[in-house]
Design an enzyme around this catalytic site. Structure first.
Site, short mmCIF file in Angstrom:
data_model
loop_
_atom_site.label_atom_id
_atom_site.label_comp_id
_atom_site.label_asym_id
_atom_site.label_seq_id
_atom_site.Cartn_x
_atom_site.Cartn_y
_atom_site.Cartn_z
N GLU A 38 0.81 -1.21 0.00
CA GLU A 38 0.00 0.00 0.00
C GLU A 38 0.86 1.27 0.00
O GLU A 38 1.76 1.41 0.83
CB GLU A 38 -0.96 -0.01 1.20
CG GLU A 38 -1.84 1.22 1.32
CD GLU A 38 -2.73 1.45 0.10
OE1 GLU A 38 -3.30 0.49 -0.43
OE2 GLU A 38 -2.81 2.62 -0.34
N THR A 82 -6.07 2.52 -5.15
CA THR A 82 -5.85 1.08 -4.96
C THR A 82 -6.63 0.26 -5.98
O THR A 82 -6.10 -0.68 -6.58
CB THR A 82 -6.30 0.63 -3.54
OG1 THR A 82 -5.40 1.18 -2.59
CG2 THR A 82 -6.28 -0.88 -3.41
N HIS A 199 -0.95 3.30 4.90
CA HIS A 199 -1.92 4.16 4.20
C HIS A 199 -2.03 5.46 4.98
O HIS A 199 -1.99 5.44 6.21
CB HIS A 199 -3.27 3.45 4.13
CG HIS A 199 -4.28 4.13 3.24
ND1 HIS A 199 -4.84 5.35 3.54
CD2 HIS A 199 -4.82 3.75 2.06
CE1 HIS A 199 -5.67 5.69 2.57
NE2 HIS A 199 -5.68 4.74 1.66
N HIS A 259 0.58 2.99 -5.66
CA HIS A 259 0.60 4.40 -6.07
C HIS A 259 1.41 5.18 -5.06
O HIS A 259 1.87 4.63 -4.06
CB HIS A 259 -0.83 4.97 -6.18
CG HIS A 259 -1.67 4.70 -4.96
ND1 HIS A 259 -1.49 5.37 -3.78
CD2 HIS A 259 -2.66 3.80 -4.73
CE1 HIS A 259 -2.36 4.92 -2.88
NE2 HIS A 259 -3.07 3.95 -3.42
C1 GP9 Z 1 -8.75 0.08 1.50
C2 GP9 Z 1 -7.51 0.29 0.76
C3 GP9 Z 1 -7.25 1.76 0.45
O1 GP9 Z 1 -9.43 -1.08 1.27
O2 GP9 Z 1 -7.34 -0.58 -0.27
O3 GP9 Z 1 -7.50 2.18 -0.82
P1 GP9 Z 1 -6.91 3.57 -1.38
O4 GP9 Z 1 -7.41 4.68 -0.49
O5 GP9 Z 1 -5.42 3.49 -1.34
O6 GP9 Z 1 -7.44 3.65 -2.76
MN MN Z 2 -3.86 2.37 -2.18
#
Ligand code: GP9
Ligand code: MN
Length: 442
Positions: A38, A82, A199, A259
């Site tokens: 992530e 994501t 995140h 990303h």
């Molecule tokens: C939550 C995670 C976050 O399920 O995959 O997604 P993002 O905010 O990075 O798109």
């Molecule tokens: Mn993400």
């Protein structure tokens, strides 16, 4: 619609890159484990802050001869973040220009996606592990249309109290608590882990980390290193489990960053940490704190891609340019599966015919020799090219068109759901009614 599909088919055939004899089927029959790192950017690899190595374990994977590691690999997501990254890896098509394809189209879309392709060519079992509610990004519907057989989400784990941070189950627990499920999957399997601890807002309980954060004046930047370090430890623990259980030797492990984690507005704060380690920073921008511009921002859109094949001895760092759209054909070819009859918009990163023009979702693009960012052209050291000669202008025109066409073809396919009409001799349509997992209500 028929004629649009025909022109897409023509484009894809023409754009196809044939696999190299050396790498085709190199990992045939192996389990595939995708680790979605992530918000993980490439600059973290080999980075040091406050005298500490941020990601020692991932660094060791990056430098291993058993890994194809890509040093010029870029994310290509738009607003779907994501979910866009997942869509590219599963389907070899881009996310939508606005919003998220998963959220907007995922419930009714016809896909020819990795879990179904691998089921039909190698009898793979498929599963996703994610420590948040199943309906986040509309995954529970989208995954069924992609042919995912199992989806383990928040309702399958204890995510209570301090076991979670903002985006769900802490990564160490996700890996640890998933093992009982993973061990029961029939092999070969295709399993994806979506981590969440790294995140934004990058918060972690004190008991989970002793990592010393830098002081850039931007809390988001400071804490990013701590959660990235935690993610590194989580992946190491997972690898140790894979080794102990014997699954390691029978698996190909693909790690990728979805990303950026630090947004452009925080990049000058981030650049302060690079002053502690200027050599490392060179490839990510022209000058850490002065004259920061869009080109510097574009260089920081690099994310890792590491394809780890235990036992392989001739891997190593690959410098060809590529992006997330290129991952699916690369992986399928490593597994010995032809992509000739599939509608995928990227090309095998390990093929001699791989296309190195990398389109960003906002129509910027980067290439090994120059980049087009915000309508301006930059050479590979970030100097603006203000007076291009005729030959160069021609090349730019050709690349600009190619990047635009790649996105436009993919958008046309997805927005009109044209795979409904596509007859692929190598693919049988997925019936989403075959899959029944949690609706996301915990
Ligand atoms: C939550 C995670 C976050 O399920 O995959 O997604 P993002 O905010 O990075 O798109
Ligand atoms: Mn993400």
């Amino acid at each position: 619609k028929k004629s649009e599909l025909t022109s897409i088919e023509k484009y894809v055939k023409h754009h196809y890159a044939k696999p190299s004899n050396v790498t085709f089927a190199k990992a045939k029959g192996k389990n595939v484990i995708i680790i979605h790192l992530e918000s993980f950017q490439q600059f973290l690899i080999d980075d040091k802050v406050e005298g500490q190595t941020v990601t020692p374990f991932l660094n060791s994977i990056y430098h291993s001869k058993s890994t194809y590691s890509f040093s010029n690999f870029f994310h290509q997501v738009g607003q779907g973040k994501t979910s866009d990254a997942e869509n590219m890896l599963e389907t070899g098509t881009f996310g939508t220009a606005q919003g998220s394809l998963f959220a907007q189209l995922g419930s009714d879309q016809t896909f020819q996606a990795a879990p179904a392709i691998l089921k039909q060519h190698g009898n793979y079992t498929s599963a996703v592990f994610h420590g948040n509610t199943a309906s986040f990004w509309n995954r529970n519907s989208t995954y069924k249309n992609m042919g995912y057989e199992n989806f383990f989400s928040a309702s399958d784990f204890d995510v209570s109290g301090d076991k979670s941070t903002t985006y769900g189950l802490k990564d160490k627990l996700l890996f640890k608590d998933s093992i009982k499920y993973l061990q029961h999957l029939q092999q070969p399997f295709y399993a994806k882990y979506i981590t969440v601890s790294n995140h934004i807002p990058y918060t972690l309980d004190d008991e989970d980390s002793t990592f010393k954060t830098p002081s850039t004046g931007d809390k988001t930047v400071d804490n990013y290193f701590k959660t990235a370090n935690y993610l590194d430890q989580s992946v190491e623990e997972f690898f140790n489990f894979l080794k102990k259980s014997g699954l390691y030797d029978d698996s190909m492990i693909v790690l990728y960053g979805d990303h950026y984690g630090i947004s452009n507005s925080s990049n000058t704060a981030l650049a302060k940490t690079f002053e502690q380690d200027p050599d490392h920073f060179k490839e990510f921008g022209s000058n850490p704190t002065e004259n920061w511009n869009n080109w510097d921002n574009s260089q920081l859109q690099r994310v890792p891609l590491m394809i780890h094949i235990p036992g392989m001895k001739d891997g190593g760092i690959q410098s060809q340019y590529g992006g997330e759209i290129d991952v699916l054909p690369t992986i399928l070819h490593l597994l010995g599966i032809s992509t000739k009859n599939y509608i995928q918009f990227g090309t095998d990163l390990l093929s001699k015919q791989h296309d190195q023009v990398v389109a960003f979702r906002n129509n910027d693009y980067v290439t090994p020799t120059y980049s087009s960012i915000g309508g301006k052209l930059y050479d590979s050291s970030g100097n603006e090219i203000t007076d291009p000669n005729t030959t160069f202008k021609k090349k730019v025109e050709k690349d600009r068109k190619a990047a635009k066409e790649q996105l436009a073809m993919s958008d046309s396919l997805n927005e009109k759901n044209l795979l409904r009409f596509y007859k692929n001799p190598d693919f049988k349509k997925v019936n989403s009614a075959n899959y029944n997992y949690s609706d996301g209500l915990t």
